[in-house]
Write an enzyme that holds these catalytic residues in place. Sequence first.
Site, PDB file in Angstrom:
ATOM      1  N   GLU A   1       0.812  -1.226   0.000  1.00 29.85           N
ATOM      2  CA  GLU A   1       0.000   0.000   0.000  1.00 29.85           C
ATOM      3  C   GLU A   1       0.841   1.271   0.000  1.00 29.85           C
ATOM      4  OE1 GLU A   1      -0.582  -2.608   1.960  1.00 29.85           O
ATOM      5  OE2 GLU A   1      -2.613  -3.264   1.495  1.00 29.85           O
TER       6      GLU A   1
ATOM      7  N   HIS B   1      -9.726  -4.647  11.478  1.00 37.68           N
ATOM      8  CA  HIS B   1     -10.415  -4.520  10.197  1.00 37.68           C
ATOM      9  C   HIS B   1     -11.714  -3.730  10.308  1.00 37.68           C
ATOM     10  CE1 HIS B   1      -7.664  -7.694   8.910  1.00 37.68           C
ATOM     11  NE2 HIS B   1      -8.081  -7.545   7.678  1.00 37.68           N
TER      12      HIS B   1
END
Lengths: 329, 461
Positions: B195, B264
């Site tokens: 990322e 998450h």
Amino acid sequence: MAARKTKAKPNISAQELTQYYEDMLLIRRFEEKAGQLYGMGLIGGFCHLYIGQEAVVVGLEAAAEEGDKRLTSYRDHGHMLAAGMDPNGVMAELTGRIDGYSKGKGGSMHMFSKEKHFYGGHGIVGAQVPIGAGLAFADKYLENNRVTFTYFGDGAANQGQVYETFNMAAIWDLPVIFVIENNQYAMGTAQKRSTSSPDFYVRGEAFGIPGEAVDGMDVLAVKAAGQKAVAHCRSGKGPYILEVKTYRYRGHSMSDPAKYRTREEVQKMRQERDSIETVRSMLLTGKHASEEDLKAIDKKVKEIVNASAEFAKDSPEPAVEELWTDIYA
Amino acid sequence: MATEILMPALSPTMEEGTLAKWMVSEGDTVASGDIIAEIETDKATMEFEAVDEGVIGKILVAEGTENVKVNSAIAVLLEEGESADSAAATSSEPAPQEASEPAAETPAPAAEAAVPAAPISPAYDSTPDWPEGTELKQQTVREALRDAMAEEMRGDDTVFLMGEEVAEYQGAYKISQGLLDEFGAKRVIDTPITEHGFAGIAVGASFGGLRPIVEFMTFNFAMQAIDQIINSAAKTLYMSGGQMGAPMVFRGPNGAAARVGAQHSQDYAAWYAHIPGLKVVMPFSASDAKGLLKSAIRDDNPVIFLENEILYGRSFDVPVLDDFTVPFGKARIWREGSDVTLVSFGIGMHYALEAADKLAEEGISAEVIDLRSLRPIDYETVLASVQKTNRCVTVEEGFPVGAIGNHLSAVIMERAFDYLDAPVINCTGKDVPMPYAANLEKLALVTTDEVIAAVKKVTYR
Ligand SMILES: Cc1ncc(C[n+]2csc(CCOP(=O)(O)OP(=O)(O)O)c2C)c(N)n1
Ligand SMILES: [Mg+2]
């Protein structure tokens, strides 16, 4: 498989081999049960099964000593069982119950056991890699003579922090084994689509970290490579990389349509390379165990797994107050 | 002419220092680059070099003097042939002190952003998103997002999509379904799980004239990339004096899905809304998802586009128009009411609308406002509503400290204090990491019942 097989096979007793069989079978049956419970709605969220990769953790645990540490990604059930964590506690965490390893607050991806030196269960791809080196840093600092097994996937192996960690682990001679579990896929991305060169075990070369490719479907080869790596780390020579070539039979998680590979590919691997079948036939052909012996093991494993499922269903949900605990020390 | 040698600033934060040692005496000739003094700051001792050549005419600050202010004269440098007397005259002139900090004296121009000045009667834009009579079709948020990207990619060759599993897998949440087929691998690009790297590459590509759409598999993973988002994408326009910026979109699901645990399940709305230089939108409906994403792709700034996994499959009316966009900074009033103003955005709208339905059954009329964009925020619509209802409850999924609702409360207090009949209440997620256990997860999230309870509190029922 392309893996350069570790030649030296350890001299191994029938008893040990039987133990590996049992350990691997426990993981497989446990994961199958977890898959069932997921289907029944008893487990929610993400659930990443380890089926196919059992020889990796069982082989490496066979090379570990009491007190050595381990940590991995979200695909962590197998690592916990191999580290000797209680199947009941793991399964109860999967169902989100109070008797789970994290009191139901962590879930499939986030379990820990101080007692068994298991440092998680990490959900962010690659994040466990520097943390593993940090555990090794602490061991070196405290002169514990311990080694940390830092497991991560082929996908994780591309994260930038992995290379920052390699560099520091090398500079500081940290006793950490970087175990790259190359199961050939990161979700739907085949390794060849995400990596510029085919081999991970050479990725430490630039940092002076020795590396080795290992056949991860062969528990004895894994054990032998693990012993070599452990000896290297424990003697103060710094980090070591093991690229363990393995394969996951199931989808990435429970919700993976798995269109990125063929059924035949999976079938071929299962039929020709399955680590449990391999050990099973070794035991039988070498007459180290009879069909009856193995049946008894199968039965024992099944009982453990069924009991864990019952335990995990019966354990109550955490009390409401638990929402507010463990936020600060 | 004689020049003054000034006390140098040797670090960005240095205001004064100790003149530890002179390396030259009066009458010495110096060339540029010669070390003339040693100066001690709180951090280090630094050597100070002459910049010009000349003769040290007079030393004004003795060796060992402490707390010598930056930019005060410490010596006089004579040109060849000048006398020390003229130097003395020069040195009696006031030194140009404090030249380095003009900003402290001049009040900064009032920030245009947060709270515009007009005190009351906010004028707000209440035009509908599409003309009356426009044909509508039911579409899921997922389809709307894909259509928005496809339409913009058809219209502008510089728009491309990159991210994990966006191409061959058709998107981890199937938002990019079909895009690889239509636009090919040049414009729909699978990345490794890196990322920070690919966010940075996209920022560079935007500097280089492209309009990247970066998909994060979820915004939880954008934390790996947040440095590039904030330090590179958001600030470059400013740092370059307006020469270059990052016209790009960072998008993906944000907030809690279901049972995926603490790492998450996080709502980043308030995080990104904090950052000047970013635009932040968080749609609830499919039409907003489509119209705002098209606006985001066209916008010349970095836009954080916060989606929600749970909403992907929800269907809403979407206008059948060739080019439908929704502007940033315009809230949408979903439901008019007179007793209380409910302000929310994203999935929070689900709770706000559900609460409004239930409250209606009890005779409480709630006006429900969807902010849609969090930077810029449409304060006017909120204030106008609060002036009508005199009560406000905000609803969001994120943590309570530093929430968007906190900010709205402050603005309402500043600009509509006299209109309030009760304190504004912020309904938020709980101040805990997201638990996995089903029962605890429910408690950690904001609930419709909590919204109803808050409304009853502010309406004194
Ligand atoms: C930083 C980050 N990016 C993306 C994800 C989503 N994600 C979870 S697992 C995964 C694939 C990882 O593959 P690999 O490292 O090979 O491990 P495996 O799942 O094969 O064990 C991805 C992309 C994540 N959890 N964290
Ligand atoms: Mg993998």
